[in-house]
Write a protein that holds these residues in place. Sequence first.
Motif, PDB file in Angstrom:
ATOM      1  N   LEU A  71     -46.393  -8.332  28.349  1.00 24.17           N
ATOM      2  CA  LEU A  71     -47.523  -7.502  27.948  1.00 24.17           C
ATOM      3  C   LEU A  71     -47.760  -7.622  26.446  1.00 24.17           C
ATOM      4  O   LEU A  71     -46.814  -7.757  25.662  1.00 24.17           O
ATOM      5  CB  LEU A  71     -47.255  -6.040  28.324  1.00 24.17           C
ATOM      6  CG  LEU A  71     -47.109  -5.747  29.825  1.00 24.17           C
ATOM      7  CD1 LEU A  71     -46.754  -4.287  30.026  1.00 24.17           C
ATOM      8  CD2 LEU A  71     -48.384  -6.108  30.581  1.00 24.17           C
ATOM      9  N   PRO A  72     -49.020  -7.577  25.992  1.00 24.38           N
ATOM     10  CA  PRO A  72     -49.300  -7.651  24.544  1.00 24.38           C
ATOM     11  C   PRO A  72     -48.879  -6.356  23.849  1.00 24.38           C
ATOM     12  O   PRO A  72     -48.936  -5.264  24.418  1.00 24.38           O
ATOM     13  CB  PRO A  72     -50.820  -7.853  24.498  1.00 24.38           C
ATOM     14  CG  PRO A  72     -51.319  -7.266  25.782  1.00 24.38           C
ATOM     15  CD  PRO A  72     -50.261  -7.531  26.797  1.00 24.38           C
ATOM     16  N   LEU A  73     -48.451  -6.485  22.596  1.00 27.53           N
ATOM     17  CA  LEU A  73     -48.014  -5.327  21.825  1.00 27.53           C
ATOM     18  C   LEU A  73     -49.223  -4.555  21.305  1.00 27.53           C
ATOM     19  O   LEU A  73     -50.223  -5.140  20.890  1.00 27.53           O
ATOM     20  CB  LEU A  73     -47.152  -5.775  20.649  1.00 27.53           C
ATOM     21  CG  LEU A  73     -45.804  -6.415  21.009  1.00 27.53           C
ATOM     22  CD1 LEU A  73     -45.122  -6.911  19.736  1.00 27.53           C
ATOM     23  CD2 LEU A  73     -44.914  -5.431  21.747  1.00 27.53           C
ATOM     24  N   THR A  74     -49.125  -3.248  21.311  1.00 28.64           N
ATOM     25  CA  THR A  74     -50.186  -2.391  20.766  1.00 28.64           C
ATOM     26  C   THR A  74     -49.924  -2.140  19.289  1.00 28.64           C
ATOM     27  O   THR A  74     -48.870  -2.477  18.747  1.00 28.64           O
ATOM     28  CB  THR A  74     -50.233  -1.069  21.530  1.00 28.64           C
ATOM     29  OG1 THR A  74     -48.956  -0.417  21.402  1.00 28.64           O
ATOM     30  CG2 THR A  74     -50.517  -1.318  23.011  1.00 28.64           C
ATOM     31  N   VAL A  75     -50.909  -1.520  18.618  1.00 28.53           N
ATOM     32  CA  VAL A  75     -50.796  -1.259  17.190  1.00 28.53           C
ATOM     33  C   VAL A  75     -49.694  -0.246  16.920  1.00 28.53           C
ATOM     34  O   VAL A  75     -48.922  -0.361  15.957  1.00 28.53           O
ATOM     35  CB  VAL A  75     -52.150  -0.767  16.641  1.00 28.53           C
ATOM     36  CG1 VAL A  75     -52.039  -0.434  15.142  1.00 28.53           C
ATOM     37  CG2 VAL A  75     -53.220  -1.821  16.867  1.00 28.53           C
ATOM     38  N   GLU A  76     -49.580   0.770  17.751  1.00 34.02           N
ATOM     39  CA  GLU A  76     -48.545   1.791  17.552  1.00 34.02           C
ATOM     40  C   GLU A  76     -47.154   1.178  17.681  1.00 34.02           C
ATOM     41  O   GLU A  76     -46.252   1.488  16.902  1.00 34.02           O
ATOM     42  CB  GLU A  76     -48.738   2.907  18.568  1.00 34.02           C
ATOM     43  CG  GLU A  76     -50.048   3.658  18.405  1.00 34.02           C
ATOM     44  CD  GLU A  76     -50.217   4.731  19.452  1.00 34.02           C
ATOM     45  OE1 GLU A  76     -49.316   4.811  20.332  1.00 34.02           O
ATOM     46  OE2 GLU A  76     -51.208   5.469  19.405  1.00 34.02           O
ATOM     47  N   GLU A  77     -46.983   0.301  18.660  1.00 35.29           N
ATOM     48  CA  GLU A  77     -45.681  -0.329  18.811  1.00 35.29           C
ATOM     49  C   GLU A  77     -45.356  -1.227  17.621  1.00 35.29           C
ATOM     50  O   GLU A  77     -44.209  -1.276  17.156  1.00 35.29           O
ATOM     51  CB  GLU A  77     -45.650  -1.141  20.109  1.00 35.29           C
ATOM     52  CG  GLU A  77     -45.710  -0.266  21.360  1.00 35.29           C
ATOM     53  CD  GLU A  77     -45.736  -1.108  22.628  1.00 35.29           C
ATOM     54  OE1 GLU A  77     -45.849  -2.354  22.503  1.00 35.29           O
ATOM     55  OE2 GLU A  77     -45.647  -0.529  23.729  1.00 35.29           O
ATOM     56  N   GLU A  78     -46.390  -1.913  17.081  1.00 32.98           N
ATOM     57  CA  GLU A  78     -46.143  -2.754  15.915  1.00 32.98           C
ATOM     58  C   GLU A  78     -45.757  -1.895  14.713  1.00 32.98           C
ATOM     59  O   GLU A  78     -44.860  -2.251  13.938  1.00 32.98           O
ATOM     60  CB  GLU A  78     -47.390  -3.583  15.606  1.00 32.98           C
ATOM     61  CG  GLU A  78     -47.685  -4.643  16.665  1.00 32.98           C
ATOM     62  CD  GLU A  78     -48.929  -5.442  16.336  1.00 32.98           C
ATOM     63  OE1 GLU A  78     -49.585  -5.076  15.335  1.00 32.98           O
ATOM     64  OE2 GLU A  78     -49.229  -6.402  17.072  1.00 32.98           O
ATOM     65  N   GLU A  79     -46.426  -0.743  14.525  1.00 37.65           N
ATOM     66  CA  GLU A  79     -46.083   0.140  13.404  1.00 37.65           C
ATOM     67  C   GLU A  79     -44.678   0.701  13.556  1.00 37.65           C
ATOM     68  O   GLU A  79     -43.921   0.781  12.588  1.00 37.65           O
ATOM     69  CB  GLU A  79     -47.097   1.275  13.323  1.00 37.65           C
ATOM     70  CG  GLU A  79     -48.496   0.815  12.923  1.00 37.65           C
ATOM     71  CD  GLU A  79     -49.480   1.972  12.900  1.00 37.65           C
ATOM     72  OE1 GLU A  79     -49.070   3.091  13.290  1.00 37.65           O
ATOM     73  OE2 GLU A  79     -50.640   1.761  12.502  1.00 37.65           O
ATOM     74  N   GLU A  80     -44.319   1.065  14.775  1.00 37.64           N
ATOM     75  CA  GLU A  80     -42.971   1.582  14.983  1.00 37.64           C
ATOM     76  C   GLU A  80     -41.923   0.508  14.700  1.00 37.64           C
ATOM     77  O   GLU A  80     -40.887   0.779  14.093  1.00 37.64           O
ATOM     78  CB  GLU A  80     -42.835   2.085  16.417  1.00 37.64           C
ATOM     79  CG  GLU A  80     -43.638   3.341  16.687  1.00 37.64           C
ATOM     80  CD  GLU A  80     -43.485   3.810  18.121  1.00 37.64           C
ATOM     81  OE1 GLU A  80     -42.773   3.114  18.886  1.00 37.64           O
ATOM     82  OE2 GLU A  80     -44.064   4.847  18.479  1.00 37.64           O
ATOM     83  N   GLU A  81     -42.199  -0.724  15.130  1.00 35.06           N
ATOM     84  CA  GLU A  81     -41.251  -1.794  14.854  1.00 35.06           C
ATOM     85  C   GLU A  81     -41.153  -2.055  13.348  1.00 35.06           C
ATOM     86  O   GLU A  81     -40.067  -2.308  12.812  1.00 35.06           O
ATOM     87  CB  GLU A  81     -41.680  -3.069  15.585  1.00 35.06           C
ATOM     88  CG  GLU A  81     -41.505  -2.983  17.100  1.00 35.06           C
ATOM     89  CD  GLU A  81     -41.894  -4.279  17.778  1.00 35.06           C
ATOM     90  OE1 GLU A  81     -42.323  -5.206  17.054  1.00 35.06           O
ATOM     91  OE2 GLU A  81     -41.752  -4.369  19.013  1.00 35.06           O
ATOM     92  N   THR A  82     -42.299  -1.985  12.644  1.00 35.91           N
ATOM     93  CA  THR A  82     -42.280  -2.194  11.189  1.00 35.91           C
ATOM     94  C   THR A  82     -41.486  -1.107  10.488  1.00 35.91           C
ATOM     95  O   THR A  82     -40.685  -1.374   9.577  1.00 35.91           O
ATOM     96  CB  THR A  82     -43.719  -2.233  10.647  1.00 35.91           C
ATOM     97  OG1 THR A  82     -44.463  -3.233  11.353  1.00 35.91           O
ATOM     98  CG2 THR A  82     -43.728  -2.552   9.157  1.00 35.91           C
ATOM     99  N   LYS A  83     -41.687   0.151  10.890  1.00 36.45           N
ATOM    100  CA  LYS A  83     -40.919   1.253  10.298  1.00 36.45           C
ATOM    101  C   LYS A  83     -39.439   1.106  10.582  1.00 36.45           C
ATOM    102  O   LYS A  83     -38.603   1.374   9.712  1.00 36.45           O
ATOM    103  CB  LYS A  83     -41.436   2.581  10.839  1.00 36.45           C
ATOM    104  CG  LYS A  83     -42.840   2.929  10.382  1.00 36.45           C
ATOM    105  CD  LYS A  83     -43.286   4.259  10.978  1.00 36.45           C
ATOM    106  CE  LYS A  83     -44.708   4.605  10.554  1.00 36.45           C
ATOM    107  NZ  LYS A  83     -45.168   5.886  11.146  1.00 36.45           N
ATOM    108  N   THR A  84     -39.126   0.682  11.762  1.00 31.85           N
ATOM    109  CA  THR A  84     -37.714   0.517  12.106  1.00 31.85           C
ATOM    110  C   THR A  84     -37.077  -0.571  11.256  1.00 31.85           C
ATOM    111  O   THR A  84     -35.958  -0.412  10.748  1.00 31.85           O
ATOM    112  CB  THR A  84     -37.571   0.160  13.597  1.00 31.85           C
ATOM    113  OG1 THR A  84     -38.196   1.168  14.385  1.00 31.85           O
ATOM    114  CG2 THR A  84     -36.111   0.056  13.979  1.00 31.85           C
TER     115      THR A  84
END
Length: 254
Positions: free
Chosen positions: A223-236
């Motif tokens: 599945l393609p990543l959403t913007v929220e998931e990308e932001e959470e991964e960046t914060k992590t």
Amino acid sequence: MASLRAARRMFSAAVETAAAPVPNSRWEKLKNSKAGAWCRGLLSDYKEACREAVVGAWERPLRTSLYMTVLGGAGVCFYTKPDQSAFEAALLECSNQLGLLSPWIRSATSDSHVQSLVKLRNEGRLRFVSLGLLALVYRTDYDTNTMLYEAQCSNLSVPWRELPQRVLDVGFTGRWWILDSKMKDYDINEEEFKHLPAYMQATLPPSVQEVERNERSHRESWLPLTVEEEEEETKTLDRKEGEIQPGREEQTQS
């Protein structure tokens, strides 16, 4: 009129004469002979036996069902018994399956058993015997076309008491049981895992929950990543880098 009546009487007498049995005919002589009496007695015995069988089956249905089941099973075993061509086809199929695998992957047990059977077949030392409900494949010392004295002399042939030690496979209900058992897990090399501990050598099949979890994870990975998931991964990732950098500064100061 008189001539018509006379013709009718002559026609009626001829019909009665043709319909009446001839006492000295060939059929009457055959019926009254010893062979005819024996045939009549035989038919009478078979008729009485059939009648007793029907009466016994009606009086003892459980025993009759058991007998019919045994007879039916014996008939199925007889008609599904594999022959020599079926064994050669199964051996060729197993050899092809092993030939598609690398020597480092195939099972040593399966490979050695199939290779020994192929060698005996090429040497003409495989024999097939039918025993009614099952079939046996065994090995001999010589080919039938060998012109040696030991191979042609009947007094030097292999005795029947040595047959159990020479049996290579048993054919029953359409299968060759020893060949099938040797080909179990033919694509697993046991030598690769002999250095592992005993509890790691034996593996169990995954449960239904594990299979469903793995399939769900596999579907989610596509599945393609959403913007929220990308932001959470960046914060992590930023948080992990921030935790690592103070530690590096302390090591640099020391």
